[in-house]
Motif scaffolding. Structure first.
Motif, PDB file in Angstrom:
ATOM      1  N   LEU A 195       0.951  -1.289   0.021  1.00  0.00           N
ATOM      2  CA  LEU A 195      -0.186   0.159  -0.061  1.00  0.00           C
ATOM      3  C   LEU A 195       0.876   1.314   0.144  1.00  0.00           C
ATOM      4  CD1 LEU A 195      -2.855  -0.893   2.323  1.00  0.00           C
ATOM      5  CD2 LEU A 195      -2.967  -0.940  -0.036  1.00  0.00           C
ATOM      6  N   MET A 196       2.185   1.170   0.117  1.00  0.00           N
ATOM      7  CA  MET A 196       3.101   2.217   0.168  1.00  0.00           C
ATOM      8  C   MET A 196       2.921   3.050  -1.040  1.00  0.00           C
ATOM      9  SD  MET A 196       6.278   1.058   2.190  1.00  0.00           S
ATOM     10  CE  MET A 196       7.171   2.848   2.290  1.00  0.00           C
ATOM     11  N   LYS A 197       2.648   2.466  -2.324  1.00  0.00           N
ATOM     12  CA  LYS A 197       2.270   3.140  -3.653  1.00  0.00           C
ATOM     13  C   LYS A 197       1.201   3.887  -3.656  1.00  0.00           C
ATOM     14  CE  LYS A 197       1.402   1.004  -7.318  1.00  0.00           C
ATOM     15  NZ  LYS A 197       0.024   1.396  -7.775  1.00  0.00           N
ATOM     16  N   LYS A 223      -7.744  -1.872  -3.456  1.00  0.00           N
ATOM     17  CA  LYS A 223      -7.109  -0.415  -3.109  1.00  0.00           C
ATOM     18  C   LYS A 223      -5.780  -0.208  -3.943  1.00  0.00           C
ATOM     19  CE  LYS A 223      -7.953  -0.377   1.949  1.00  0.00           C
ATOM     20  NZ  LYS A 223      -7.339  -0.054   3.235  1.00  0.00           N
ATOM     21  N   LEU A 224      -5.417  -1.222  -4.509  1.00  0.00           N
ATOM     22  CA  LEU A 224      -4.066  -1.239  -5.347  1.00  0.00           C
ATOM     23  C   LEU A 224      -4.127  -0.499  -6.735  1.00  0.00           C
ATOM     24  CD1 LEU A 224      -1.827  -3.831  -4.325  1.00  0.00           C
ATOM     25  CD2 LEU A 224      -1.426  -1.441  -3.772  1.00  0.00           C
ATOM     26  N   GLU A 477       0.920   4.861   3.222  1.00  0.00           N
ATOM     27  CA  GLU A 477      -0.323   3.942   3.839  1.00  0.00           C
ATOM     28  C   GLU A 477       0.304   2.710   4.337  1.00  0.00           C
ATOM     29  OE1 GLU A 477      -4.651   2.134   2.561  1.00  0.00           O
ATOM     30  OE2 GLU A 477      -3.699   3.701   1.326  1.00  0.00           O
ATOM     31  N   GLU A 478      -0.092   1.965   5.273  1.00  0.00           N
ATOM     32  CA  GLU A 478       0.374   1.055   6.010  1.00  0.00           C
ATOM     33  C   GLU A 478      -0.541  -0.356   5.661  1.00  0.00           C
ATOM     34  OE1 GLU A 478       1.803   0.807   9.975  1.00  0.00           O
ATOM     35  OE2 GLU A 478       1.634   2.872  10.280  1.00  0.00           O
ATOM     36  N   GLY A 479       0.029  -1.441   5.297  1.00  0.00           N
ATOM     37  CA  GLY A 479      -0.499  -2.659   5.397  1.00  0.00           C
ATOM     38  C   GLY A 479      -0.296  -3.421   6.557  1.00  0.00           C
ATOM     39  N   GLY A 480      -0.914  -4.613   6.550  1.00  0.00           N
ATOM     40  CA  GLY A 480      -0.576  -5.491   7.572  1.00  0.00           C
ATOM     41  C   GLY A 480      -1.062  -5.029   9.072  1.00  0.00           C
ATOM     42  N   VAL A 481      -1.963  -3.987   9.087  1.00  0.00           N
ATOM     43  CA  VAL A 481      -2.359  -3.812  10.400  1.00  0.00           C
ATOM     44  C   VAL A 481      -3.228  -4.579  11.092  1.00  0.00           C
ATOM     45  CG1 VAL A 481      -2.211  -1.311   9.888  1.00  0.00           C
ATOM     46  CG2 VAL A 481      -4.195  -2.272   9.472  1.00  0.00           C
ATOM     47  N   ASP A 482      -3.265  -4.715  12.639  1.00  0.00           N
ATOM     48  CA  ASP A 482      -4.164  -5.650  13.226  1.00  0.00           C
ATOM     49  C   ASP A 482      -5.470  -5.532  12.894  1.00  0.00           C
ATOM     50  OD1 ASP A 482      -1.780  -6.656  14.640  1.00  0.00           O
ATOM     51  OD2 ASP A 482      -1.970  -5.394  16.331  1.00  0.00           O
TER      52      ASP A 482
END
Length: 514
Positions: A195-197, A223-224, A477-482
């Motif tokens: 998601l950093m892109k 989202k990508l 943007e971060e992915g892998g969040v809880d």
């Protein structure tokens, strides 16, 4: 030194037995001092910087032999003789912003000063070209913390238990490196960085590409938007590579020979479907049959072309290799293919710029020997170990990311001369960190379980001194969040309420079957 002294203020005086590595001071009763604060004393032309590692409040009157009623009586009448003491670990002697080992004798009765913002930032900063902005001191939000980009030449380990902020921290470092024009390769087994892109910042939007194998799970696809395919053409593989993908160990000579014979009989046509069809038509032992069934199951990883290295290795480019959904042996093969091509390009001199290689879940890609397989797994480990030992000579720099330092090969971990360590409570992992790092003291190790989410101990060549920092907010943007369990359960209750309608059950069944 008067200008330096004026930057802080006197908070106490040294007392008791002081040593070359530590001193103790009595605190002004009107001053509040906290653990982890930085203090200093003046010695000739140098500033002796230290960090408060323990706080002691002592009273001869209110000792541990006195009863409750007496304590209450003395306290109500304000009869108290307590003395507040701080134990300080000496960091070093500071001169012109540089830290060296202190050799001064520290006598009782010397004034102690609280290190202010100007003193600390003068020590913590680097020039702009070398600085990576990581955050601020954990207990002093006005003091910024920077890392030295040249410290990454001897590799970095980012270590934390699940949920403590290791992926967040890695993302911050990637952001900072991209601003400097770095070439970054990220092995991402759980799609934590894809998601950093998606960023409003033009630097990240233009510089980050996501590559997926056809078998990646496609996490965050909605989202990508557009992503790049990372594919391999079966015809481009030699028989050893086919054996690696099929999971045939190099010691299984008979099985390897079967694969070699089939490929020779195909005379270079070697399409995966033709290979499978040919292999099923020959008389082979049961184990190779099982491997062929596995190849049939994963046949979709092959495409009509092999992704060229120039697509994912370029100046000021970050390429996220999304390996989500692949079993570990297949992930190892793709990882090996990417890293080996980068290594070859660097050693051959065909790519002149430094390359930063981030390996998430590194304990799965470089485990101890007892947990290591053969084929691609062994080749991957050997290559990672070689880069850890010699990569700096060719301009390849590792960033190892793991929540299980006790399950990563210690030869690889010990080559990471800089470490960013967030909360770790597992004793086995704490021991592994202590054994692999020359810069981690027992006193710093004691602080690991008490770190808040996003707080980190930073040690090694990327900083001038051991630093406890609060990592800054991400710009991407971060992915892998809880997972938010409460919100999802609320949604489940609402859907369960709707499901009481028979027609809703039929619609739900139809959607699941689709």
């Amino acid at each position: 030194m008067r200008g330096v002294q004026g930057s802080g203020y006197e908070i106490g005086y040294t007392v008791g037995d002081n040593r070359s590595e530590s001193f103790m001071f009595v605190v002004n009763p009107e001053i509040q001092v906290k653990k982890w604060e930085y203090v200093y004393i003046l010695a000739y032309e140098d500033l002796i910087l230290g960090r408060v590692e323990d706080l002691v409040s002592r009273s001869d009157l209110l000792n541990d032999r006195i009863d409750y009623n007496s304590v209450r009586k003395y306290s109500e009448n304000r009869m108290n003789d307590n003395v507040d003491l701080c134990v300080v670990r000496i960091i070093g002697s500071v001169k012109d912003g540089k830290i060296s080992r202190s050799r001064y004798l520290i006598r009782p009765g010397q004034p102690v000063y609280r290190a202010g913002k100007d003193v600390l930032e003068n020590i913590l900063k680097f020039d702009d070209d070398r600085s990576l902005f990581l955050g601020h001191l954990a207990d002093q939000p006005d003091v910024k913390v920077f890392a030295n980009i040249n410290g990454l030449r001897r590799h970095l380990a980012i270590i934390a238990q699940t949920g403590a902020g290791k992926s967040h921290t890695a993302g911050v470092i990637m952001e900072e490196l991209l601003k400097k024009g770095a070439s970054i390769i990220v092995l991402d087994p759980h799609a934590d960085y894809v998601l950093m892109k998606n960023s409003q910042n033009q630097i990240y939007r233009d510089s980050i590409r996501v590559f997926r194998t056809p078998m990646s799970t496609g996490r965050y696809t909605d989202k990508l938007g557009k992503v790049d395919e990372f594919t391999i053409r079966f015809q481009d593989l030699n028989y050893e590579e086919v054996c690696d993908i099929m999971g045939i160990h190099e010691n299984y000579v008979n099985q390897s020979n079967v694969v070699k014979k089939i490929m020779e009989e195909l005379h270079g046509r070697k399409d995966v479907d033709e290979f499978i069809e040919k292999s099923e038509s020959v008389d082979v032992e049961h184990r190779i049959t099982a491997r062929i069934k596995y190849l049939r199951r994963i046949r979709n990883i092959f495409g009509s072309r092999t992704t060229d290295i120039g697509e994912y290795l370029a100046p000021a480019r970050m390429s996220v290799i999304d390996l989500s959904g692949l079993d570990q042996s297949l992930a190892n093969y793709f990882a090996y293919r990417v890293i080996s091509q980068v290594y070859d390009a660097k050693t051959a001199g065909s790519f002149e710029y430094p390359v930063f290689l981030f390996i998430e879940e590194a304990h799965n890609f470089a485990p101890p020997e007892k947990n290591r397989g053969g084929g691609a797994s062994k080749m991957l480990y050997d290559l990672v170990k070689k880069i850890a030992a010699e990569g700096r000579k060719f301009g390849i720099f590792l960033a190892i990311i793991t929540q299980r330092p006790g399950k990563i090969d210690q030869d690889v971990l010990s080559q990471c001369n800089s470490q960013i360590i967030l909360r770790i409570t597992n004793p086995v992992d704490q021991k592994a960190i202590l054994e692999s790092s020359e810069n981690m003291s027992a006193s710093l190790m004691e602080d690991l379980p008490s770190l808040d989410i996003g707080e980190a101990i930073i040690i090694g060549e990327i900083v001038k001194m051991p630093t406890i920092a609060k990592i800054r907010q991400r710009e991407t943007e971060e992915g892998g969040v809880d997972v938010d369990i409460t919100e999802l359960l609320k949604k489940a209750r609402e859907e369960a309420e709707k499901m009481r309608d028979p027609s809703a059950i039929k619609d739900r069944t139809r959607k699941l079957l689709e």
